[in-house]
Design an enzyme around this catalytic site. Structure first.
Site, PDB file in Angstrom:
ATOM      1  N   GLY A 250       0.781  -1.231   0.000  1.00 34.68           N
ATOM      2  CA  GLY A 250       0.000   0.000   0.000  1.00 34.68           C
ATOM      3  C   GLY A 250       0.809   1.275   0.000  1.00 34.68           C
ATOM      4  O   GLY A 250       0.250   2.367   0.115  1.00 34.68           O
ATOM      5  N   CYS A 363     -15.498   2.069 -27.789  1.00 34.98           N
ATOM      6  CA  CYS A 363     -16.821   2.648 -28.031  1.00 34.98           C
ATOM      7  C   CYS A 363     -17.515   2.956 -26.714  1.00 34.98           C
ATOM      8  O   CYS A 363     -18.535   2.345 -26.362  1.00 34.98           O
ATOM      9  CB  CYS A 363     -17.639   1.691 -28.878  1.00 34.98           C
ATOM     10  SG  CYS A 363     -16.831   1.392 -30.439  1.00 34.98           S
TER      11      CYS A 363
END
Ligand SMILES: *Cc1c(COP(=O)(O)O)cnc(C)c1O
Length: 433
Positions: A250, A363
């Protein structure tokens, strides 16, 4: 000028370079879109973590690369050469690691819903640690291990009650997470009791992972405190010494100049101080410490190259720069508006005074790489470079719109080589009947 000056630079032609290679030449040689990663930067990050662990824990620890950040055969070879282990989260990642003979004892296997097949695979290959997420898994693993006459080493995933998913962190008893055993309900303690009593399971320790892209040392210190205190409680109540604590990953990285992460060694030193204090206070031993950095090992090392196919200016609204990549090769902006620094690689030394939206070729109107970002004045045929894409780009890529995945090229000291080939249309229909 660039966020990672030791990785990215410019040459006399005014082109962007990475690892001593001209990015415009790389685009020509390998085509675009293209992932490029600086091997030295990856190795350097591994060494930095390893040095800190060796230094603060007298070698009694292990750096595990969280391979979900970037997974392919070559990265497992490099991580092995750097004497680190890996964390895998699926049969696919495990398979890839094993395919290059990654030492099984240095693999830890994560996941909140591992399938029975994946657990069998982990057992058959003697994976170093299985990080058990829940009671169902614990019971299933015990059964499978018994059938196979194996005694897997396990760690339990604990929710330490620290929510560090934002820049600030919240310390709460109750965190809403699908991962692991809760501390405050006694669930974690029950799991420990059960694990100790299973004959065919070797319970070695506890694990936590508090979030990602964390810039401050405080949440890591708080997590280390909670985990050590739990180990102390287990010792007092059950007389059992938890030998290993895995503190997860992290560690934040710089994506743009606005990010201000802590130096890697600083995270390590602050956490080590907390653990040392606790062990002196309790008069208890120092457990073996694991960490699992992913993003911080590969993120800064990578960039993505695209070719500009069109520049579309909508008066008084914005300019779209259409590139030959998409959310398929970098879904992070579409997913969570992740910020990136964008440059025109063949104009890298020119001022970035043009505001554009970098659009992909899927798209979807939301298929954007970055919105209203500063770049050099764009023209058709330019090579666009997006920096710090080494983590969670290739590993998150997809074939939406049946777009083939880009190649991955590693560069080092002015040399380049393919480590993942560009997908072909044949690859795209490979499994179609
Ligand atoms: C994702 C993850 C990591 C790595 O996180 P980074 O932010 O990439 O360092 C480590 N451990 C576990 C269990 C994870 O899920």
């Amino acid at each position: 000028m660039f966020i990672y000056e030791d990785i990215v630079g410019t040459n006399e032609q005014g082109n962007m370079t990475i690892g001593g290679c001209d990015t415009v030449e790389l685009a020509k040689k390998y085509g675009t879109p293209l992932y490029v990663m600086d091997e030295n930067a990856i190795r350097k990050a591994c060494r930095s973590f390893k040095h800190s662990i060796d230094n603060y824990y007298h070698g009694n620890g292990l750096v595990l690369f969280a391979s979900k950040a970037f997974s392919c055969k070559e990265i497992y070879r490099i991580i092995n050469e750097e004497e680190c282990g890996v964390d895998v989260v699926s049969g696919g990642e495990l398979y890839t690691a094993l395919s290059v003979d990654f030492p099984a004892e240095k693999i830890v296997f994560h996941g909140n819903n591992k399938t029975a097949d994946e657990l069998r695979m982990a057992l058959d290959n003697n994976v170093g640690r299985i990080i058990v997420d829940n009671m169902t898994e614990l019971e299933l693993l015990s059964k499978l291990a018994e059938q196979r006459q194996k005694t897997p080493k396990i760690m339990l995933r604990i929710k330490p009650g620290i929510d560090a998913h934002t820049h600030d962190f919240i310390k709460t008893g109750q965190i809403d997470s699908k991962f692991g055993f809760a501390l405050e309900t006694g669930e974690a303690f029950e799991a420990v009791k059960k694990s100790i009593n299973y004959k065919n399971i070797e319970f070695t320790g506890i694990h936590c992972h508090i979030g990602s892209q964390i810039f401050d040392t405080a949440p890591f210190e708080a997590a280390a405190d909670v985990m050590y205190s739990f180990a102390e409680m287990v010792k007092l109540e059950l007389g059992f010494e938890i030998k290993e604590i895995n503190l997860g990953g992290g560690f934040g990285i710089k994506y743009t100049g606005r990010d201000n992460p802590t130096d890697l060694d600083r995270y390590m030193s602050h956490v080590a101080k907390v653990l040392k204090q606790k062990s002196e206070q309790f008069g208890m031993y120092m457990p073996r410490i694991f960490i699992e950095p992913g993003r911080s090992i590969v993120g800064p090392a990578g960039l993505t190259l695209y070719t500009v196919g069109d520049v579309k200016t909508i008066p008084d609204i914005r300019t779209y720069v259409a590139v030959d990549g998409s959310m398929c090769d970098n879904p992070r902006y579409a997913l969570y508006q992740a910020a990136y620094d964008v440059y025109i690689a063949n104009k890298a030394t020119q001022p970035r005074d043009f505001v554009a939206t970098i659009a992909g070729r899927c798209c979807e109107s939301g298929d954007l790489i970055q919105e209203n970002t500063k770049i050099q004045t764009p023209e058709v045929g330019d090579i666009v470079a997006v920096l710090a894409t080494g983590a969670y780009n290739y590993s998150m890529s997809s074939n939406y719109n049946r777009l083939p995945k880009p190649a991955v090229v590693f560069v080092k000291d002015g040399q380049s080589r393919i480590v993942v080939k560009r997908e072909t249309y044949e690859d795209i229909i490979r499994n179609d009947i």
